[in-house]
Motif scaffolding. Structure first.
Motif, PDB file in Angstrom:
ATOM      1  N   ASP A  41       0.814  -1.216   0.000  1.00  0.00           N
ATOM      2  CA  ASP A  41       0.000   0.000   0.000  1.00  0.00           C
ATOM      3  C   ASP A  41       0.852   1.273   0.000  1.00  0.00           C
ATOM      4  OD1 ASP A  41      -2.328  -1.461  -0.069  1.00  0.00           O
ATOM      5  OD2 ASP A  41      -2.630  -1.388   2.108  1.00  0.00           O
ATOM      6  N   LYS A  42       1.908   1.289   0.807  1.00  0.00           N
ATOM      7  CA  LYS A  42       2.769   2.467   0.896  1.00  0.00           C
ATOM      8  C   LYS A  42       3.478   2.722  -0.442  1.00  0.00           C
ATOM      9  CE  LYS A  42       6.556   4.418   3.590  1.00  0.00           C
ATOM     10  NZ  LYS A  42       7.526   4.185   4.667  1.00  0.00           N
ATOM     11  N   ARG A  44       2.471   1.712  -3.370  1.00  0.00           N
ATOM     12  CA  ARG A  44       1.448   2.061  -4.357  1.00  0.00           C
ATOM     13  C   ARG A  44       1.146   3.561  -4.323  1.00  0.00           C
ATOM     14  NH1 ARG A  44      -1.994  -2.077  -2.881  1.00  0.00           N
ATOM     15  NH2 ARG A  44      -0.892  -3.663  -4.021  1.00  0.00           N
ATOM     16  N   THR A  45       1.085   4.139  -3.127  1.00  0.00           N
ATOM     17  CA  THR A  45       0.805   5.573  -3.029  1.00  0.00           C
ATOM     18  C   THR A  45       1.971   6.404  -3.554  1.00  0.00           C
ATOM     19  OG1 THR A  45       1.581   5.680  -0.736  1.00  0.00           O
ATOM     20  CG2 THR A  45      -0.771   5.341  -1.075  1.00  0.00           C
ATOM     21  N   ARG A  46       3.193   5.869  -3.502  1.00  0.00           N
ATOM     22  CA  ARG A  46       4.353   6.586  -4.060  1.00  0.00           C
ATOM     23  C   ARG A  46       4.379   6.505  -5.580  1.00  0.00           C
ATOM     24  NH1 ARG A  46       9.453   4.145  -1.433  1.00  0.00           N
ATOM     25  NH2 ARG A  46      10.456   5.497  -2.946  1.00  0.00           N
ATOM     26  N   LEU A  49       0.165   8.253  -9.076  1.00  0.00           N
ATOM     27  CA  LEU A  49      -0.144   9.642  -8.780  1.00  0.00           C
ATOM     28  C   LEU A  49      -1.406  10.052  -9.528  1.00  0.00           C
ATOM     29  CD1 LEU A  49       3.472  11.060  -9.177  1.00  0.00           C
ATOM     30  CD2 LEU A  49       2.332  10.333  -7.078  1.00  0.00           C
ATOM     31  N   ASP A  50      -2.116  11.008  -8.966  1.00  0.00           N
ATOM     32  CA  ASP A  50      -3.324  11.522  -9.592  1.00  0.00           C
ATOM     33  C   ASP A  50      -2.985  12.209 -10.913  1.00  0.00           C
ATOM     34  OD1 ASP A  50      -5.435  14.018  -9.732  1.00  0.00           O
ATOM     35  OD2 ASP A  50      -6.301  12.165  -8.943  1.00  0.00           O
TER      36      ASP A  50
END
Length: 88
Positions: A41-42, A44-46, A49-50
């Motif tokens: 999860d960590k 994936r957030t890096r 990006l939007d």
């Protein structure tokens, strides 16, 4: 090693690539999904990006010491992540 800026660009441009491309879109989409599934999860957030993120159009190939970049460095990936990344 440089962060996975190219991958970030791919994620930003992915919908556009799919709409203009003549290659088998399912193949590349499956490879990207495989890479993403190898991330926690960590991570994936890096990596994801939007589309509206300003860094999409604000990029540089200058050394990391001079420019801050978003994303994940290849050296921070495990072997499965690196293999699935290079498979894309």
């Amino acid at each position: 090693m440089r962060p996975i800026f190219l991958f970030s660009c791919l994620i930003f441009c992915f919908p556009k690539l799919l709409s203009q491309s003549t290659f088998d879109q399912k193949v590349i989409a499956d490879k990207v999904q495989k890479f993403i599934s190898n991330l926690n999860d960590k991570e994936r957030t890096r990596v994801i990006l939007d589309f509206a993120d300003s860094s999409r159009s604000n990029w540089s190939n200058l050394p990391m010491e001079e420019v801050s970049r978003k994303g994940m460095m290849v050296k921070d990936m495990n072997e499965a992540q690196r293999l699935s990344l290079h498979d894309i």
